[in-house]
Design a protein around this motif. Sequence first.
Motif, PDB file in Angstrom:
ATOM      1  N   UNK A  99       0.832  -1.190   0.000  1.00 40.74           N
ATOM      2  CA  UNK A  99       0.000   0.000   0.000  1.00 40.74           C
ATOM      3  C   UNK A  99       0.872   1.248   0.000  1.00 40.74           C
ATOM      4  N   UNK A 100       0.496   2.205  -0.811  1.00 41.62           N
ATOM      5  CA  UNK A 100       1.208   3.489  -0.837  1.00 41.62           C
ATOM      6  C   UNK A 100       0.558   4.368   0.223  1.00 41.62           C
ATOM      7  N   UNK A 101       1.301   4.652   1.273  1.00 45.08           N
ATOM      8  CA  UNK A 101       0.771   5.417   2.387  1.00 45.08           C
ATOM      9  C   UNK A 101       1.118   6.889   2.224  1.00 45.08           C
ATOM     10  N   UNK A 151      -5.344  -1.188   5.919  1.00 46.81           N
ATOM     11  CA  UNK A 151      -5.833  -1.611   4.597  1.00 46.81           C
ATOM     12  C   UNK A 151      -7.123  -0.915   4.179  1.00 46.81           C
ATOM     13  N   UNK A 152      -7.972  -0.575   5.144  1.00 46.94           N
ATOM     14  CA  UNK A 152      -9.279  -0.037   4.791  1.00 46.94           C
ATOM     15  C   UNK A 152      -9.456   1.425   5.205  1.00 46.94           C
ATOM     16  N   UNK A 160      -7.322   8.362   2.349  1.00 44.94           N
ATOM     17  CA  UNK A 160      -6.545   8.826   1.192  1.00 44.94           C
ATOM     18  C   UNK A 160      -7.415   8.981  -0.051  1.00 44.94           C
ATOM     19  N   UNK A 161      -8.465   8.186  -0.148  1.00 41.40           N
ATOM     20  CA  UNK A 161      -9.329   8.226  -1.323  1.00 41.40           C
ATOM     21  C   UNK A 161     -10.295   9.417  -1.299  1.00 41.40           C
ATOM     22  N   UNK A 162     -10.859   9.745  -0.129  1.00 39.75           N
ATOM     23  CA  UNK A 162     -11.940  10.730  -0.093  1.00 39.75           C
ATOM     24  C   UNK A 162     -11.596  12.066   0.556  1.00 39.75           C
ATOM     25  N   UNK A 163     -10.564  12.119   1.361  1.00 39.33           N
ATOM     26  CA  UNK A 163     -10.236  13.361   2.068  1.00 39.33           C
ATOM     27  C   UNK A 163      -9.289  14.196   1.204  1.00 39.33           C
ATOM     28  N   UNK A 164      -9.604  15.488   1.044  1.00 38.34           N
ATOM     29  CA  UNK A 164      -8.728  16.355   0.258  1.00 38.34           C
ATOM     30  C   UNK A 164      -7.306  16.423   0.836  1.00 38.34           C
TER      31      UNK A 164
END
Length: 153
Positions: free
Chosen positions: A5-7, A114-115, A121-125
């Motif tokens: 996972x890219x953190x 993982x979730x 990262x997907x939804x927060x600006x």
Amino acid sequence: MTTPLKRHENLKPLSRDHHHGLLLCWKITVGLKNGVEQERIKGYLDYFFSSQLVPHFQFEEAEVFPLLGEDHPMVERALKEHRRLKELFHTSLDTPALRAIEIELNRHIRFEERELFTEIQRVVPEEKIRQIDNKEKKILTPDPDDWADKFWT
């Protein structure tokens, strides 16, 4: 093989804490497998809980979870798991309780990594995620291996 996972850079300090939590799970497993006295394991768990987990949970609850909102299902799950883990760490810590901590902490960390963090990262600006970058300055915790009785070695 699973792709790593890219953190996000600003979540990496929390991921490092999670790594130490996974090592705690391993230490419990090794201690139990090697027949280490439960009081020795409990001593380390008390230290780890107060010096590592409590500040980590507090930081996540104050700084990270609000990014998704308290009514987000993943945040609700993480908060519920935090409460459960706190309860487990305050039990008598017999073998079943030690195994429960090992299993539930491992499961919780993997869920967050993982979730939950992936969802953040997907939804927060980006600019909002950057607001959590001072974790290392806000929480000065000792090294989790700064413990004289290294029963896991």
